[in-house]
Design a protein around this motif. Structure first.
Motif, mmCIF file in Angstrom:
data_model
loop_
_atom_site.group_PDB
_atom_site.id
_atom_site.type_symbol
_atom_site.label_atom_id
_atom_site.label_comp_id
_atom_site.label_asym_id
_atom_site.label_seq_id
_atom_site.Cartn_x
_atom_site.Cartn_y
_atom_site.Cartn_z
ATOM 1 N N ASN A 159 -1.905 -3.068 8.821
ATOM 2 C CA ASN A 159 -1.787 -2.268 7.597
ATOM 3 C C ASN A 159 -1.750 -3.129 6.331
ATOM 4 O OD1 ASN A 159 -1.697 0.109 9.034
ATOM 5 N ND2 ASN A 159 0.521 0.371 8.906
ATOM 6 N N ASP A 160 -2.464 -2.703 5.334
ATOM 7 C CA ASP A 160 -2.380 -3.346 4.012
ATOM 8 C C ASP A 160 -1.323 -2.604 3.203
ATOM 9 O OD1 ASP A 160 -4.746 -5.135 4.324
ATOM 10 O OD2 ASP A 160 -5.863 -3.247 4.350
ATOM 11 N N GLU A 161 -0.263 -3.294 2.836
ATOM 12 C CA GLU A 161 0.777 -2.639 2.035
ATOM 13 C C GLU A 161 0.291 -2.431 0.602
ATOM 14 O OE1 GLU A 161 4.922 -3.729 4.127
ATOM 15 O OE2 GLU A 161 4.040 -5.396 3.031
ATOM 16 N N PHE A 162 0.925 -1.496 -0.090
ATOM 17 C CA PHE A 162 0.545 -1.239 -1.481
ATOM 18 C C PHE A 162 1.436 -2.040 -2.435
ATOM 19 C CE2 PHE A 162 -1.130 2.472 0.710
ATOM 20 C CZ PHE A 162 -2.402 2.505 0.191
ATOM 21 N N ILE A 201 -1.854 -1.861 -12.058
ATOM 22 C CA ILE A 201 -2.767 -1.091 -11.197
ATOM 23 C C ILE A 201 -2.223 -1.072 -9.766
ATOM 24 C CG2 ILE A 201 -5.120 -1.002 -10.267
ATOM 25 C CD1 ILE A 201 -5.173 -0.635 -13.235
ATOM 26 N N ILE A 202 -2.244 0.108 -9.141
ATOM 27 C CA ILE A 202 -1.863 0.180 -7.727
ATOM 28 C C ILE A 202 -3.027 -0.315 -6.889
ATOM 29 C CG2 ILE A 202 -1.220 1.735 -5.832
ATOM 30 C CD1 ILE A 202 -0.090 3.645 -8.001
ATOM 31 N N GLN A 232 7.807 -0.359 5.544
ATOM 32 C CA GLN A 232 6.643 -0.979 4.907
ATOM 33 C C GLN A 232 6.732 -0.773 3.390
ATOM 34 O OE1 GLN A 232 2.745 -0.250 7.319
ATOM 35 N NE2 GLN A 232 4.018 1.538 7.682
ATOM 36 N N LYS A 233 6.063 -1.641 2.661
ATOM 37 C CA LYS A 233 6.073 -1.544 1.200
ATOM 38 C C LYS A 233 4.996 -0.590 0.711
ATOM 39 C CE LYS A 233 7.910 -6.110 0.253
ATOM 40 N NZ LYS A 233 7.435 -7.504 0.317
ATOM 41 N N SER A 234 5.380 0.228 -0.248
ATOM 42 C CA SER A 234 4.384 1.066 -0.897
ATOM 43 C C SER A 234 4.754 1.225 -2.378
ATOM 44 C CB SER A 234 4.291 2.426 -0.206
ATOM 45 O OG SER A 234 3.220 3.171 -0.762
ATOM 46 N N VAL A 235 4.022 2.085 -3.065
ATOM 47 C CA VAL A 235 4.217 2.253 -4.503
ATOM 48 C C VAL A 235 4.227 3.750 -4.817
ATOM 49 C CG1 VAL A 235 3.193 1.838 -6.772
ATOM 50 C CG2 VAL A 235 3.048 0.075 -5.006
#
Lengths: 363, 363, 363, 363
Positions: A262-265, A271-272, B308-311
Motif C-alpha cells: 500500500n502507498d500511504e497518503f 497537495i494530497i 496506516q497513514k492517510s490524509v
C-alpha cells in the motif's frame, strides 16, 4: 478490428509488402500544430536499419499527411497519414506461402482468413507499427500541449537488468543515446553484446521495456471496465511479441504484504498524494497524479536463422524451415517507440473522455 | 464505461451498500437453457463467508433473473439479473467518508467524481464482481454448449508455488476441493497456513491465479488491436487488485532464446498443431487451437488491520487509519471465479465476432 | 443492441409481461440532483389509462432507483432504474402464440430469434418505452441544468392539422393541457373526436408529433456520420410505429427553390445567426444555435378490433384474427414523451461529446 | 465520428481541396473478388461533369486500392482506398474564408472547430461522398455475392413526380438511362427541363430519391435501438442536403387507418409473407423478407448564383454574397449512388451482425 480508442480513435491499415501502410487519427481536437517533419522524426525512431542490432531492411518510410491538417494546424477532421512500401522484395517469401513460421501468425491467419498475404507476414508484420507510431506522434503532440510526457526505455534483455533509477522525464531521455534504448550504460553495453552474440549463433533474445507517463493529472480512467490500467494492458498486449504487461510493482506485488504494498497518503506542498508509487500511478483504474509506470515482456524475435520444424499447410508434410531473411535478433529497441505510442494513444483518449482535454478544439 | 464486449455485451451496475447490484447481458443468442439456480451456483463460488480464509460478511446473494429468459430459455433479448444488498451496515464507514484508505480507490474516486458513495468503497468495491460472475455464468453456459471449458486455479500465494501440472479440464476441477482453490494439496495447505498467519498479524498477502480455456477452436481473435490476448489482458486487468497479466510463458519468455520460445508445428492425428504451447494458445492475437493460458498477479488485499497513514480530504490533516471491518486477508480464492468469468465473457464475445457462434440463435 | 449513445449511454431491458422492465443510464456526470419522484413524474406522462383516448391497461409503473444516486445526487456511476410489471394477465395472448398480428413484430421476432415471448409482444411491446422515458428523465434533467428544454406536441392526427405557432418553450407547455397533446384547442377537439370515432369502429389512426429543443448552443453534432440530424433520425425512427422523420421544413423542402430554402445570415444583438430557421437548427450535421425542430410520422396503431388475416406459424394455415385486448386507438399522445426522451438522450450525449458538458462531474 | 458501422466498418477522410480523399473498409470478409476497375465503375456514377444538369467540375477521380486486397481477393484486413484531388483551384474560395454561405456548413464548422478549411467547404463538401461510394462499392459487391441488390432512382424533383412502378431489380436499372436517374421517361424529361430552368435563373431545386433493397432475407436488424429502419434513417440522414427519411409508405401512413396500413399475412408458394408491403419490408426493426423501401427528401442545392445575405465572421458586417463557382442546380441524380451506398453499407453490417454473412471469410 483495426481501430483503437473511443474519442481519440486510431485506425491502421496496410500489409508489409502491399503498396503502402498508413493510419487515420479521428478525434484529435482542432488547432494542434502538426507538420510532416514532426511525424517523420517519430517514425525515424522505429525505422529499421538504424544500427547493427536491428534488421538491415532499409526504408526511408517517408510519411505524407493527406488530410486533417490545414495551414499547419489540425482541423478536428480525420488525419490521414500514408507511407509507401519501398523495399519489398518478396521473392524470399514464396517458400513460406504454405509453410507457417514458428512463433509467427502465419498459421493462425491461414486458419482464420483462408486467403492471406504471406509476404513478410502481410498484415501481421511488425511493419504495421509504422501506423501506430505515426498516430502516436499525434497523440504525444497533443499530450505535450498539456505538459504530459510519455517516455520509454529498455530495462532488461535476456536476463541483463538495467539499474537505472529515474525521477524526471529528462532522466529517461538518456535512452535515446543507447542503441538498445537502455539508460544504464553498463547494462546497455552488455545488452548490445548479448544481442550480437545471439545474432551470430542464429538465435534471438527478448526483454522488458518500461514506459512512464509524467504529469498525468489525477482522475484519468473509466471504471469499471475501461480502467486506465486495463486499457493500457490491452494497448500494450496488442503489440506483437508482447507476452505480459504489468503496472507499478506488478508481479513483484505477489511477494509483498499489504503494508509493504500500500502507498500511504501524505500532504506534499499542500497537495494530497501517495507518499510512494508502488501502485504505478493508478488506483481503482483511475490515475493518482503520480507517474504512470507500465512494463511489457517481449518474447525473443520469432524469426531465427536456426532450422525449425514446420508443416506444409496443403500437403501436411513436415518440413524443416530456415529463415534466411533480414530480421532483428532482438526487437526491444524498436518496441520502445511503439509502446510509447500506444501509451500516448490511450492517455490522449482518456484525457478527452475525462474532460481534461476539449474533444473539439484547443483554446 | 460499465459495459464490456462488442457482440456479447455485459453491463454491471450497483454500489456496495446501495439497494442492489446487478448485470445485464445483451447479445446472448436465443435458445440457451438458463435457470436462476444455475446462475446462483456460480455466484455461490465467489460469495464471501465461505471459509476461514475469506471475509465474514455473510450475504446469501440471491439472484433474480428479471428479463431475457422465457420458459427456461434465453430470448436473445437483454438478460437482466439483480441481487439485493442485505448485509449493509454502513456505520463503520462514516470514519472513512473523508479519509481515503491506502491501496483503495477512495482517493481517486473523490478526485474524479467529487461526490462519491464512501460506504464500503461504493462502486469500486469488490462487490461489483457479483455482476461479473452472474454475467460470466451466462458466458460459461454458452461456451459449454460448444464444448469449451474455462477453469481457474491458484498457482502462487505470497511466494508459495503450486507444482500442479494439468492436462485436461477435469484435472483443474480439483481446485474446487481446496479452500484456497489450489490443485496441489501440499501447496494448498501451506497457502492456507500463510493466509491465516497474515490475518493474525493484521496483514494481507497476494498471489497468482491462472485461467485456462480448453477446446477453443483455432481462429478466434481480431487483429490488430482486438487481439485475443489484448482483450484478455484488458478484461483481467479490469479486476480490482490485479497488477499484471501474462499469456503462456509470459514474463519467463524474457530469459529464453528464440528456439527455446517458438512452438514448432507438427501433425497430430491428421491435424496441424503446435507441438508445444509456450505461447499460451495464441499467435498474432488469434487462437491456435491449443488451450488458452493466462495468469494474473493479484496484490495483497488493501484493507489491513495494521494502522496506516492517510490524509483528511477536507482538512488535509494527516491521520492514522485502522480498518476494523471484515475483509479477506487474501483475495485469491475469490478472484478465481471472477477471472474465469472475464475470460469466458471475452471468449463468448470473440466466438460470436468470429462466426463460431451464431449471434442470434442457437440451432 | 439495446444500448444507445456513446458517452451518455442508455440501456433498456425487459419484456412486456416479464417480471420487470428497466433502464441503465451510464455516463451521467456526478452531482446532478435526481429523485425517484422526479423520474416518476415523467413516467406518469407516458402511462396508459390516462384518458378515454388511451388504452385501459392500468399500471402504476412505480420506479425504483437502485444505484448511481447517493444522498440525492448522481455519483457518475450507472443509474439503474426498475419498474415491476403488474397488470400482466397473459391469458389473451395464448391465441397469438403462433399467429402473428399484422403490423406488429410478432412475425419478424419469430423468424429472427425462433424462441420468443409472445405475451403482449414481449420485447417488441411499446412497454419497452418505460425504460426510454425513465432514462430520458435523467437526460432532460441534465439538459435543463444547462438551460436546454426539450418539448413535444402533436401537430397532426389522421389529416387534422394543428395551426399552433410557437416561439418559446412556455408556448409548447400548452400541450400538457390537451389529452391528445395538441396545443391548438380547435384541432385538439377534432383530433379527440377522430380518435373516439376510430375506436368505435374498431379502427386506429396515426399522426405527426413534433419535438423542439430550445437553447441548444451552436456547435453540437459530429460529422460526417454522427451528424446531429442523423442521430436524431436514428433515435426517433427506433421508436415503434414511426415510419418517417424530418428536420426543419423536411419533405416540404422538395418544393422550394434554393433561395426559398436557404436561411440567410444576420447579426442580431451582436450575435451572428440565421435570420430564419427552415433548416431546423442544424447545418452540416451541427447545431446552429436556433431551435432544433424535428417531426415523426407515426402509423396508425397496429392492434385493431377489426378482423384481419394472418397465418399460423407452425401449420401455415390462414386464419382470421380479432384482437380483443386493450389498446390505444391512436398512439400519438403517448409517443410525445417518448420522442422527447429520445431527443433529450441524443442531445445529452452530443453535449458531452462536444465538450459542452463535463463528462464526469458538474461544477 | 468519421466511422460508420459495427462489424462492417467504413471510415472516410479528406477535405475537398486537400491532397486526397479516401475510405477504409474494415470488417469485409476475406475471399471477395475486388478490382480497382469495379470500384472505379461505381465512382464514375457519382462523378461530376457527367451531363448538362450536373456541375462542370471535371475530375477523373481515379481510385487506388492500397491494402486489404491480394491476388484479386479481399484479405479480411482493412481495405484502404485513395483518390487524389486534382481540379482544386481554390482561388474563388478566398472570398468565403470569413463569409459563410447560406445553407452550407461554413458557419457551423467555424463555430465548432474554430480553425477550418474553407476551400470548397473542406470536410463538409459533397466531395466527401467519394469515400462513401468507394466503400459502398465493396458493400454492394458483398451483398451481390448473397443475391441482394440495392438500387436507387429519383421519384420526384421540385414537385414533378415519377409514375414508375417497379417489381424487379431489372426494372430499376432503367434509372441509369436517364440523366436525372428517373425511370419514368415523361417525368424524366420534365425534371431535366425543370433543372435547366432553375440553373438559368440562378436557382436550384430539390427532390426525392428512393432506394430499394431486393432479396434481403427476413430477420435482419437489431432491436431495440439498432433497428434496421433506425440505422437506415441515420445513414441516409447523414448525407448532406437530406432533410427527411421515410420507410415504406412513410408520411402517407398518417392519413391511413389501421386496417388500411397493416400488411396482412398470407402463404405464397409455401412461404409465409406479408401480402402487401406498405411497411417497406421492416416490422419491429427487423426485415420481413419483402423489398426494403426507403426514401430521402433532398433540399435544393445550397449554392446558388442569386445574391444572398451573409455576415463576415470577424467584422460582423452584413455582406451580399454571390456564389460564382461551378455547382449542381439539382443534386438528386448524384445523390442516388450515395444513398445506394449508405443502404448497402447498413445492410452489409447488419447481415454480418445477424449471422447471415460470416464475419471473417466467404466459403
Amino acid at each position: 478490428m483495426n481501430t483503437y480508442g473511443k474519442m481519440f480513435r486510431v485506425t491502421t491499415w496496410g500489409e508489409s509488402h502491399g503498396l503502402a501502410i498508413g493510419a487515420i487519427v479521428d478525434g484529435c481536437p482542432s488547432g494542434l500544430i502538426i507538420t510532416p517533419e514532426y511525424v517523420q522524426k517519430e517514425l525515424d525512431m522505429r525505422r529499421p536499419g538504424q544500427s547493427e542490432v536491428t534488421t538491415s531492411r532499409t526504408e526511408k518510410d517517408t510519411v505524407e499527411i493527406l488530410s486533417g491538417v490545414f495551414e499547419g494546424k489540425t482541423l478536428g477532421t480525420p488525419i490521414s497519414m500514408l507511407v509507401r512500401n519501398e523495399d519489398t522484395d518478396s521473392s524470399f517469401y514464396e517458400q513460406i506461402r504454405y509453410v507457417p513460421r514458428p512463433g509467427h501468425a502465419d498459421y493462425t491467419y491461414f486458419v482464420k482468413y483462408g486467403h492471406r498475404d504471406h509476404r513478410g507476414g502481410g498484415r501481421s508484420s511488425a511493419r504495421e507499427t509504422v501506423g501506430r507510431v505515426a498516430a502516436g506522434a499525434i497523440a504525444k503532440r497533443l499530450l505535450e500541449y498539456f505538459g504530459i510526457w510519455v517516455l520509454g526505455h529498455v530495462v532488461e534483455i535476456h536476463g541483463i537488468k538495467s539499474n537505472f533509477v529515474f525521477e524526471t522525464p529528462e532522466d529517461l531521455r538518456a535512452a535515446e543515446m543507447s542503441i538498445v534504448r537502455c539508460c544504464d550504460p553498463d547494462a546497455s553495453a552488455q545488452m548490445e553484446e548479448c544481442i550480437k552474440r545471439a545474432k551470430m549463433i542464429g538465435e534471438s533474445v527478448g526483454g522488458i521495456a518500461e514506459v512512464v507517463a509524467f504529469n498525468v493529472p489525477a482522475g484519468v480512467g473509466e471504471p469499471v471496465f475501461d480502467k486506465l490500467d486495463a486499457e493500457l494492458a490491452k494497448a500494450l498486449m496488442s503489440i506483437g511479441a508482447v507476452k505480459g504487461v504489468e503496472i507499478g510493482v506488478g508481479f513483484k506485488s505477489v511477494t509483498l504484504t499489504g503494508s509493504q504494498m500500500n502507498d500511504e497518503f501524505a500532504v506534499n506542498a499542500g497537495i494530497i498524494e501517495t507518499a510512494s508509487n508502488r501502485t504505478g500511478g493508478i488506483l481503482g483504474g483511475i490515475s493518482t497524479g503520480k507517474p504512470i509506470v507500465c512494463r511489457v515482456a517481449v518474447k525473443p524475435t520469432s524469426s531465427i536463422a536456426k532450422p525449425q520444424k514446420s508443416v506444409h499447410l496443403k500437403t501436411k508434410e513436415e518440413v524443416e524451415l530456415t529463415i534466411a531473411g533480414r530480421h532483428d535478433p532482438c526487437i526491444l529497441p524498436r518496441v520502445v517507440p511503439v509502446a510509447e505510442s500506444m501509451v500516448a494513444i490511450v492517455l490522449a483518449d482518456f484525457m478527452i473522455r475525462g474532460g481534461f482535454i476539449d474533444p473539439v478544439k484547443l483554446e
